[in-house]
Enzyme design. Structure first.
Site, mmCIF file in Angstrom:
data_model
loop_
_atom_site.group_PDB
_atom_site.id
_atom_site.type_symbol
_atom_site.label_atom_id
_atom_site.label_comp_id
_atom_site.label_asym_id
_atom_site.label_seq_id
_atom_site.Cartn_x
_atom_site.Cartn_y
_atom_site.Cartn_z
ATOM 1 N N GLY A 138 1.799 -24.493 2.097
ATOM 2 C CA GLY A 138 2.101 -24.969 3.340
ATOM 3 C C GLY A 138 3.412 -24.073 3.902
ATOM 4 O O GLY A 138 3.614 -22.825 3.988
ATOM 5 N N TRP A 165 1.572 8.570 6.425
ATOM 6 C CA TRP A 165 1.248 7.532 5.295
ATOM 7 C C TRP A 165 1.255 7.893 3.937
ATOM 8 O O TRP A 165 0.614 7.578 3.243
ATOM 9 C CB TRP A 165 0.154 6.697 5.646
ATOM 10 C CG TRP A 165 -0.090 6.118 7.223
ATOM 11 C CD1 TRP A 165 -0.833 6.575 7.940
ATOM 12 C CD2 TRP A 165 0.922 5.348 7.703
ATOM 13 N NE1 TRP A 165 -0.615 6.136 9.215
ATOM 14 C CE2 TRP A 165 0.578 5.146 9.291
ATOM 15 C CE3 TRP A 165 1.963 4.575 7.400
ATOM 16 C CZ2 TRP A 165 1.306 4.371 10.119
ATOM 17 C CZ3 TRP A 165 2.776 3.860 7.994
ATOM 18 C CH2 TRP A 165 2.227 3.760 9.522
ATOM 19 N N ALA A 224 -7.966 6.949 -7.370
ATOM 20 C CA ALA A 224 -7.155 5.980 -7.154
ATOM 21 C C ALA A 224 -7.754 4.691 -6.819
ATOM 22 O O ALA A 224 -7.287 3.531 -6.982
ATOM 23 C CB ALA A 224 -6.383 6.259 -5.818
ATOM 24 N N ARG A 225 -9.106 4.819 -6.060
ATOM 25 C CA ARG A 225 -9.770 3.597 -5.809
ATOM 26 C C ARG A 225 -10.142 2.712 -7.073
ATOM 27 O O ARG A 225 -9.966 1.462 -6.963
ATOM 28 C CB ARG A 225 -10.973 3.922 -4.911
ATOM 29 C CG ARG A 225 -10.724 4.458 -3.427
ATOM 30 C CD ARG A 225 -12.114 5.026 -3.005
ATOM 31 N NE ARG A 225 -11.887 5.647 -1.666
ATOM 32 C CZ ARG A 225 -12.569 6.557 -0.966
ATOM 33 N NH1 ARG A 225 -13.668 7.055 -1.737
ATOM 34 N NH2 ARG A 225 -12.226 6.944 0.365
ATOM 35 N N GLU A 229 -6.913 4.149 0.925
ATOM 36 C CA GLU A 229 -8.047 4.785 0.051
ATOM 37 C C GLU A 229 -9.438 4.393 0.318
ATOM 38 O O GLU A 229 -10.154 4.031 -0.404
ATOM 39 C CB GLU A 229 -7.801 4.285 -1.581
ATOM 40 C CG GLU A 229 -6.370 3.985 -2.053
ATOM 41 C CD GLU A 229 -5.720 5.583 -2.064
ATOM 42 O OE1 GLU A 229 -6.488 6.510 -1.626
ATOM 43 O OE2 GLU A 229 -4.468 5.773 -2.392
ATOM 44 N N GLY A 283 -7.649 10.065 9.318
ATOM 45 C CA GLY A 283 -7.634 8.999 8.248
ATOM 46 C C GLY A 283 -8.891 9.049 7.538
ATOM 47 O O GLY A 283 -9.086 9.417 6.497
#
Length: 388
Positions: A343, A166, A246-247, A367, A141
Site C-alpha cells: 500500500g 549512459w 553483462a546480460r 544491455e 542505443g
C-alpha cells in the site's frame, strides 16, 4: 531466499557446496556493508564507488569469472549468484560490478594485448582502478552499428572524437574501453581517462539507478598511441560479445531484486493487521504471493540452466536474450505487485520495493531493450531478421 521458498523449488540441490559458499559470502557482504546505507545513497543519488570497489575487489567479485591477472577464475554460475546477491540489495551495486568485470575487464581480457592486460586487469580486479565501457551514443542505443564516434590515424597515433551516453562509472573511471568507427570498421580503444580531451560529465536528476554513477563521455581530439587499440576486436562482434557477458549477469541479478521485494512483502503481510487479522491471512494476498513465488522460482531454474550451459561453453546469444527478457520483465512485474501489497508504505524508502521497481525500469532497457531481445528470439525461431 526464505527457507520455505528455497524448499519449494529445492534450489540448493542444483548448486555445488562451493557455489553456495560464494553466494553466502556475497549475501553477507551485501547485508552488512551495503543494505544499511543503500536507501540513503539512493535518496542522495550518491555512491562511494572507490571505497566499494576496493572492498568488492578484496571480496574477489570483480572479474571473478575471468582467469589470471588477479581474477578469481570462478564459474559462470558462481558469478551469476554473486550478481543475484548484489542486486538483491540494489541494481546499482550489481551494475558497478557488471560494468567493471563483464564489460571493461572482459573486453581487455578477451580482446586486449598482453601489455594492455598486464597494465589494467590486476588493479581492476583489486578494485584500485575503475573501468567503464563506452558503446551507447545519444542517438544510437539499440543500433550501435550507427555510431558516430570515430578514430582517425594521425601518424602513429589515433585521434578519437565523439560522444557516448549512459555510461556507468564514467566520471569515476580510470580507464574507458571506447568503441569507435575507423576506416577498418568498428574497433575498441583503451582510453586512460586522464588523457587530454577526455571528459565525463555526470548525468544527474535520475529517477532510477540513483545509487549508481552514470555519465556522458566526451572525446574531443583525444590522442592515443597506436597500441591503444584492442588488437583482437574487429567489428561489432567485440562489443556485442562483451554485452552478452553483462546480460548474463542480469539474468541472475534481476532475480535478486525480485526476491528482495517478495521477501519484504511476505514479512509485511505477516505483521500488517487488516480488519482484525494479518494481511497474510487473506486469500487474495496469498494468491499474489504464490504467483510471484512461482515466477521467482522459475526464473532461478532458467538462470541456473543458462549458467550450466555457459560453464560448458554452450550458451548462445539467443539463450541469453531469453533469460534477460524473461527474468527482468518478471522481476519488474513482481516489484510492482509487491508495492500494491504494501500500500502507501510501499512508496517509501523504508521498504525496498519501489526502489527496486525504479531500478528495474532501467535494467529492462539497458544491455538490450525487451524489444531487441524479442526480435533476437524471434529471429532464432523463424530464421527471419525483423530488426529493420
Amino acid at each position: 531466499m526464505s527457507q520455505s521458498l528455497t524448499q519449494l523449488f529445492a534450489l540448493d540441490s542444483l548448486l555445488t557446496p562451493e557455489e553456495i559458499e560464494i553466494r553466502s559470502t556475497v549475501r553477507k557482504f551485501g547485508e552488512q556493508r551495503i543494505r544499511p546505507h543503500i536507501a540513503q545513497w539512493f535518496e542522495q543519488a550518491a555512491l562511494p564507488v572507490r571505497d566499494l570497489a576496493a572492498e568488492l575487489g578484496s571480496l574477489g567479485v570483480l572479474g571473478m569469472h575471468l582467469d589470471g591477472y588477479g581474477c578469481a577464475g570462478m564459474s559462470a554460475t558462481a558469478y551469476g549468484l554473486a550478481c543475484l546477491e548484489l542486486e538483491a540489495v540494489d541494481s546499482g551495486i550489481r551494475s558497478l560490478v557488471s560494468v567493471q568485470g563483464s564489460l571493461a575487464m572482459f573486453s581487455l581480457h578477451h580482446w586486449g594485448s598482453e601489455e594492455q592486460k598486464q597494465r589494467w586487469l590486476p588493479p581492476m580486479a583489486a578494485g584500485t582502478a575503475i573501468g567503464c565501457f563506452g558503446l551507447t551514443e545519444p542517438d544510437f542505443g539499440s543500433n550501435p552499428a550507427g555510431m558516430r564516434t570515430h578514430a582517425k590515424r594521425d601518424g602513429g597515433d589515433w585521434v578519437l572524437d565523439g560522444t557516448k551516453m549512459w555510461i556507468t562509472n564514467g566520471s569515476v573511471a580510470d580507464v574507458a574501453v571506447v568503441w569507435a568507427r575507423t576506416d577498418d570498421g568498428i574497433r575498441g580503444f583503451v582510453v586512460p581517462t586522464d588523457t587530454p580531451g577526455f571528459s565525463a560529465p555526470e548525468i544527474r536528476a535520475k529517477l532510477s539507478l540513483r545509487a549508481s554513477i552514470t555519465s556522458e563521455l566526451v572525446l574531443d581530439g583525444v590522442r592515443l598511441p597506436g597500441d591503444a587499440m584492442l588488437p583482437l576486436a574487429r567489428g561489432l562482434r567485440g562489443p556485442l560479445t562483451s554485452l552478452g557477458e553483462a546480460r548474463f549477469g542480469i539474468v541472475f541479478g534481476a532475480l535478486g531484486a525480485a526476491r528482495d521485494c517478495l521477501e519484504a512483502a511476505i514479512d509485511y503481510t505477516r505483521s500488517r493487521q487488516v480488519f482484525d487479522k494479518p494481511l497474510a491471512a487473506y486469500q487474495l494476498t496469498q494468491a499474489k504471493i504464490a504467483d510471484m513465488a512461482l515466477e521467482v522460482g522459475k526464473g532461478h531454474l532458467l538462470a541456473y540452466h543458462l549458467g550450466r550451459l555457459k560453464d560448458r561453453g554452450e550458451l548462445t546469444p539467443d539463450q541469453v536474450s531469453t533469460g534477460k527478457l524473461n527474468n527482468v520483465r518478471e522481476a519488474l512485474d513482481i516489484a510492482r505487485e509487491c508495492r500494491t501489497i504494501l500500500g502507501a508504505n510501499g512508496i517509501t524508502l523504508e521498504y525496498p520495493v519501489l526502489r527496486h521497481a525504479n531500478n528495474l525500469e532501467s535494467v529492462l532497457t539497458y544491455e538490450g531493450t525487451s524489444e531487441v531481445h524479442q526480435l533476437t528470439i524471434g529471429k532464432a525461431l523463424t530464421g527471419e531478421d525483423a530488426f529493420r
